[in-house]
Enzyme design. Structure first.
Site, short mmCIF file in Angstrom:
data_model
loop_
_atom_site.label_atom_id
_atom_site.label_comp_id
_atom_site.label_asym_id
_atom_site.label_seq_id
_atom_site.Cartn_x
_atom_site.Cartn_y
_atom_site.Cartn_z
N ARG A 80 0.85 -1.20 0.00
CA ARG A 80 0.00 0.00 0.00
C ARG A 80 0.88 1.25 0.00
O ARG A 80 1.99 1.24 0.51
CB ARG A 80 -0.91 0.03 1.22
CG ARG A 80 -2.10 -0.93 1.13
CD ARG A 80 -3.03 -0.81 2.31
NE ARG A 80 -2.36 -1.20 3.53
CZ ARG A 80 -1.84 -0.37 4.41
NH1 ARG A 80 -1.95 0.94 4.26
NH2 ARG A 80 -1.22 -0.83 5.47
N TYR A 209 -1.60 -3.56 -6.85
CA TYR A 209 -1.30 -4.36 -5.67
C TYR A 209 -2.33 -4.22 -4.54
O TYR A 209 -2.69 -3.11 -4.15
CB TYR A 209 0.08 -3.99 -5.11
CG TYR A 209 0.56 -5.01 -4.12
CD1 TYR A 209 1.21 -6.15 -4.56
CD2 TYR A 209 0.28 -4.89 -2.78
CE1 TYR A 209 1.60 -7.14 -3.67
CE2 TYR A 209 0.66 -5.87 -1.87
CZ TYR A 209 1.32 -6.99 -2.33
OH TYR A 209 1.69 -7.96 -1.46
N LYS A 218 -9.68 -2.28 1.63
CA LYS A 218 -9.39 -1.11 2.45
C LYS A 218 -10.18 0.12 1.98
O LYS A 218 -10.64 0.92 2.79
CB LYS A 218 -7.89 -0.81 2.45
CG LYS A 218 -7.04 -1.96 3.00
CD LYS A 218 -7.50 -2.36 4.38
CE LYS A 218 -7.08 -3.76 4.76
NZ LYS A 218 -5.97 -3.90 5.64
N HIS A 238 -10.67 -2.15 11.33
CA HIS A 238 -9.59 -3.02 10.84
C HIS A 238 -9.36 -4.13 11.87
O HIS A 238 -8.38 -4.13 12.59
CB HIS A 238 -8.34 -2.16 10.65
CG HIS A 238 -7.22 -2.83 9.93
ND1 HIS A 238 -5.91 -2.41 10.03
CD2 HIS A 238 -7.20 -3.88 9.07
CE1 HIS A 238 -5.13 -3.19 9.29
NE2 HIS A 238 -5.89 -4.08 8.69
N SER A 260 -1.46 -3.41 10.21
CA SER A 260 -1.09 -4.29 9.11
C SER A 260 0.16 -5.10 9.46
O SER A 260 1.13 -4.56 9.98
CB SER A 260 -0.83 -3.46 7.86
OG SER A 260 -1.98 -2.72 7.54
N CYS A 262 0.58 -7.27 11.76
CA CYS A 262 0.82 -7.38 13.21
C CYS A 262 0.04 -8.52 13.84
O CYS A 262 -0.16 -8.55 15.06
CB CYS A 262 0.52 -6.06 13.89
SG CYS A 262 1.71 -4.78 13.46
N ASP A 287 -9.55 -9.62 8.88
CA ASP A 287 -9.00 -8.29 8.60
C ASP A 287 -9.97 -7.14 8.87
O ASP A 287 -9.54 -6.07 9.25
CB ASP A 287 -8.53 -8.23 7.13
CG ASP A 287 -7.56 -7.09 6.85
OD1 ASP A 287 -6.56 -6.97 7.59
OD2 ASP A 287 -7.80 -6.31 5.92
N ARG A 379 2.15 -12.21 -0.48
CA ARG A 379 0.81 -12.55 0.05
C ARG A 379 0.21 -13.76 -0.65
O ARG A 379 0.59 -14.13 -1.75
CB ARG A 379 -0.13 -11.35 -0.17
CG ARG A 379 0.33 -10.07 0.53
CD ARG A 379 -0.63 -9.64 1.57
NE ARG A 379 -0.07 -8.59 2.43
CZ ARG A 379 -0.63 -8.23 3.58
NH1 ARG A 379 -1.73 -8.81 4.00
NH2 ARG A 379 -0.09 -7.29 4.32
P1 GTP Z 1 -2.44 -7.68 7.37
O1 GTP Z 1 -2.94 -8.73 6.43
O2 GTP Z 1 -1.38 -6.83 6.76
O3 GTP Z 1 -3.53 -6.83 7.93
O4 GTP Z 1 -1.64 -8.46 8.55
P2 GTP Z 1 -2.15 -9.26 9.84
O5 GTP Z 1 -2.43 -8.31 10.94
O6 GTP Z 1 -3.21 -10.22 9.47
O7 GTP Z 1 -0.81 -10.05 10.28
P3 GTP Z 1 -0.44 -11.60 10.14
O8 GTP Z 1 -1.26 -12.46 11.06
O9 GTP Z 1 -0.42 -11.97 8.71
O10 GTP Z 1 1.04 -11.59 10.72
C1 GTP Z 1 2.05 -10.76 10.16
C2 GTP Z 1 3.41 -11.27 10.54
O11 GTP Z 1 3.54 -11.29 11.96
C3 GTP Z 1 3.67 -12.68 10.06
O12 GTP Z 1 5.01 -12.77 9.64
C4 GTP Z 1 3.44 -13.54 11.28
O13 GTP Z 1 4.18 -14.72 11.25
C5 GTP Z 1 3.88 -12.60 12.42
N1 GTP Z 1 3.13 -12.87 13.68
C6 GTP Z 1 1.79 -13.07 13.80
N2 GTP Z 1 1.44 -13.34 15.08
C7 GTP Z 1 2.60 -13.29 15.79
C8 GTP Z 1 2.91 -13.48 17.19
O14 GTP Z 1 2.04 -13.76 18.03
N3 GTP Z 1 4.22 -13.34 17.56
C9 GTP Z 1 5.20 -13.03 16.65
N4 GTP Z 1 6.44 -12.91 17.08
N5 GTP Z 1 4.94 -12.86 15.33
C10 GTP Z 1 3.66 -12.98 14.91
C1 SPV Z 2 -3.06 -4.38 5.21
O1 SPV Z 2 -2.08 -3.76 4.79
O2 SPV Z 2 -3.62 -4.09 6.31
C2 SPV Z 2 -3.60 -5.52 4.45
C3 SPV Z 2 -3.03 -5.78 3.12
O3 SPV Z 2 -4.52 -6.19 4.91
S1 SPV Z 2 -3.70 -4.73 1.91
O4 SPV Z 2 -4.86 -5.38 1.34
O5 SPV Z 2 -2.67 -4.53 0.89
O6 SPV Z 2 -4.11 -3.48 2.50
MN MN Z 3 -5.03 -5.61 7.06
#
Ligand code: GTP
Ligand code: SPV
Ligand code: MN
Length: 599
Positions: A80, A209, A218, A238, A260, A262, A287, A379
């Site tokens: 983004r 993207y 979003k 979110h 994002s 996290c 999400d 992704r």
């Molecule tokens: P978006 O799709 O961008 O909104 O991301 P999200 O909030 O869904 O994050 P996601 O669960 O995909 O995790 C993002 C990254 O953080 C990945 O590399 C995970 O492996 C890592 N991660 C997720 N949960 C944890 C956790 O509890 N501890 C640690 N250390 N890393 C984590």
């Molecule tokens: C984020 O960045 O919070 C996502 C990925 O979930 S995107 O769809 O690119 O915004």
């Molecule tokens: Mn997201």
């Protein structure tokens, strides 16, 4: 125009409003062909074949990964782009100090100049879609016009796409989001993501993207929807939504906002450790949550999406088995690494890197290289039906009643593993002041702490102070409100190691939060909120954690934290609700008093 009418060139609606808008946009973008998506399986197969023929998609090994395809994005278009994302309201004040603003007429003119003829030689796909369960009265219809078959195919996974949306819209309704998207020449200098909340319109150009291009996500489900939600008295957030079923068969539901990359997808799909026998965590959404007050006075949440656009790196059989299962078939992979024989690989997957890979840029990559083989924001796009832990309520028109709202950032220091707010206002304050280290999900520096209120900094479609006021005002609308918590899975030791193992072990924190909601767990009352004492957390079988350090509240650190929040509140300006600054001062006084008393 050609003499023969191919599949999809017929106009499958008599909605005059829609037809005239599509005509108008077509005249501006000048595609060779306009194709209306119907969302059928036959269409998906045909568009996929076309995408493979044009090298937009690469077929993966269909023995190993049936129905899976690969896409390399343009290397300058991998995340983004917050600095060129605009809220185009009549006044700058409506967009507020945290959003980029462009005057609507100027924005339309500027982008029209880029769209003019941008689709020559291409197809314009008309992608009708519904955000939210198709039978839910709260769902919204959007139409995305796009010159990208990759976007059309992604929208087919991420939304309820095609005929279902046109049926829902009907022949008369003018209530649809008008989304225009063109990758055009994918030039970063002519890339803009513009939102016109008053016109229910999104114009996005120059990027193919993720959140820049899949307009239902979003752009509509957060930026436009947050604006609608404020006017209509609900919340567009979110947030993941999860269902937690206890061994006695009782289910509670949690909505959690993490910025994002996290941990939302991981938390929503979590598998509890062995000690939590009989507990089942199921995914409602990973999400986005749309939340409304139900007739019973509780807050009910719906996931507007239909698939997962998830972060690949770090995803493996140990951290997120349900995600690994979800991406075995019918999945699009973007910017991960792949092998010559059609398998995928990324940093943090289960297996070691093979000797040689094709990296996210399409170059040969050798094991031991200092470059990453997969882009950190690579992704997967997977249908939610693939998820073995999908909640039976994921498609429920009413949604699920929320017991706990959780806010959580990525903070190496200061913020403890978990903190429960004293009340709604304090909870809103915890969300409003949340800080988080930036990630690869957006372009720009990674690892810089910034304030990210409710994880909505990049996604709020109007003035942030007014948004926080809306959150406070929701208390008066929810007779039976959820409890509010703050979590941090990402605290580190002095030598840079995680203090908390995270992933499935987050169940230990979740259980405490659920028990707090049900009035079943103890806590320590600190000047900043309630925290679990060691005996309050289920820690049997836990390895590799420094609980004391992970849960610690260092009042000296918090004094600095609370003081630095003043700058953030000043930035939000005069629409910041007084109650939040008042809360900050009160907490600061209590922290100072406690520090003085302990001297
Ligand atoms: P978006 O799709 O961008 O909104 O991301 P999200 O909030 O869904 O994050 P996601 O669960 O995909 O995790 C993002 C990254 O953080 C990945 O590399 C995970 O492996 C890592 N991660 C997720 N949960 C944890 C956790 O509890 N501890 C640690 N250390 N890393 C984590
Ligand atoms: C984020 O960045 O919070 C996502 C990925 O979930 S995107 O769809 O690119 O915004
Ligand atoms: Mn997201």
């Amino acid at each position: 125009m050609r003499a023969t009418v191919e599949a999809g060139e017929k106009r499958p609606t008599s909605n005059a409003q829609l037809l005239s808008w599509v005509d108008e946009m077509g005249k501006m973008c000048k595609p060779d062909r306009i194709y209306w998506c119907d969302g059928s399986a036959e269409e998906k197969k045909r568009l996929t074949e076309e995408a493979v023929a044009s090298k937009t998609l690469i077929a993966l090994d269909h023995e190993k990964l049936p129905g899976c395809y690969y896409h390399h994005s343009n290397p300058s278009d991998v995340a983004r782009v917050e600095h060129i994302t605009f809220i185009c309201t009549p006044t700058k004040e409506e967009a507020g100090p945290t959003n980029n603003w462009m005057e609507p007429k100027e924005a339309y003119q500027k982008l029209a100049g880029i769209y003019d003829g941008a689709m020559k030689g291409r197809t314009m796909y008309v992608v009708p879609y519904v955000m939210g369960p198709s039978r839910s009265p709260f769902s919204k219809v959007g139409i995305e016009l796009t010159d990208s078959v990759y976007v059309a195919l992604n929208m087919g996974i991420m939304t309820r796409m095609g005929k279902v949306a046109l049926d829902r819209l009907g022949p008369e309704s003018k209530e649809f989001n008008k989304g225009l998207h063109a990758v055009a020449d994918c030039n970063p200098d002519r890339r803009f993501i513009c939102h016109f909340p008053q016109d229910n319109t999104i114009w996005s150009v120059g990027s193919g993207y993720g959140g820049n291009a899949l307009l239902g996500k979003k752009c509509l489900a957060l930026r436009i929807a947050s604006y609608l939600a404020r006017n209509e008295g609900w919340l567009a957030e979110h947030m993941l939504i999860l269902e937690a079923e206890s061994p006695t068969g009782e289910s509670q539901y949690v909505a959690a906002a993490f910025p994002s990359a996290c941990g939302k997808t991981n938390f929503a799909m979590m598998i509890p450790p062995g000690e939590f026998k009989g507990w089942k965590i199921r995914t409602v959404g990973d999400d986005i949550a749309w939340m409304r007050v139900g007739e019973d006075g509780r807050l009910w949440a719906v996931n507007p999406e239909f698939g997962y656009f998830g972060v690949a790196p770090g995803t493996n059989r140990k951290t997120n088995p349900n995600a690994m299962e979800s991406i075995k078939k019918d999945t699009l992979y973007t910017n991960v690494a792949r092998t010559k024989d059609g398998d995928v690989w990324w940093e943090g997957i289960d297996s070691e890197a093979p000797a040689e890979l094709i990296d996210w840029k399409g170059q040969v990559w050798k094991k031991g290289s200092t470059e990453k083989a997969a882009h950190p924001n690579s992704r997967f796009t997977a249908p939610m039906q693939n998820n073995p832990a999908l909640s039976p309520f994921a498609d429920d028109p009413k949604g699920v009643p929320i017991s706990a709202i959780v806010f959580g950032g990525r903070r190496s220091t200061t913020v403890p593993l978990v903190l429960q707010s004293f009340n709604w206002t304090h909870g809103v304050y915890l969300g409003a002041t949340m800080g988080s280290e930036t990630t690869a999900a957006a372009t720009g520096a990674v690892g810089v702490v910034r304030r990210d209120p409710m994880a909505m900094l990049p996604f709020c479609g109007y003035d942030m102070g007014t948004y926080l006021g809306h959150w406070l005002s929701m208390q008066g609308r929810i007779p039976n409100p959820p409890k509010i918590f703050l979590v941090n899975w990402f605290r580190k030791s002095q030598d840079g190691k995680w203090l908390w193992p995270g992933y499935g072990d987050n169940m230990r924190v979740l259980k405490w939060m659920l028990d707090r909601c049900a009035g079943r767990a103890g806590a320590l009352e600190t000047p900043l909120g309630f925290t679990p004492r060691e005996g309050d957390l289920e820690l049997r079988g836990l390895k590799d954690a420094d609980i004391a350090a992970a849960t610690k509240i260092d009042l000296k650190e918090w004094e600095a934290e609370l003081e630095s929040q003043s700058e953030w509140f000043q930035k939000l300006g005069k629409t910041l609700p007084g109650a939040l600054e008042h809360q900050r001062q009160l907490l600061l006084l209590q922290v100072k008093a406690t520090l003085a008393a302990s001297k």
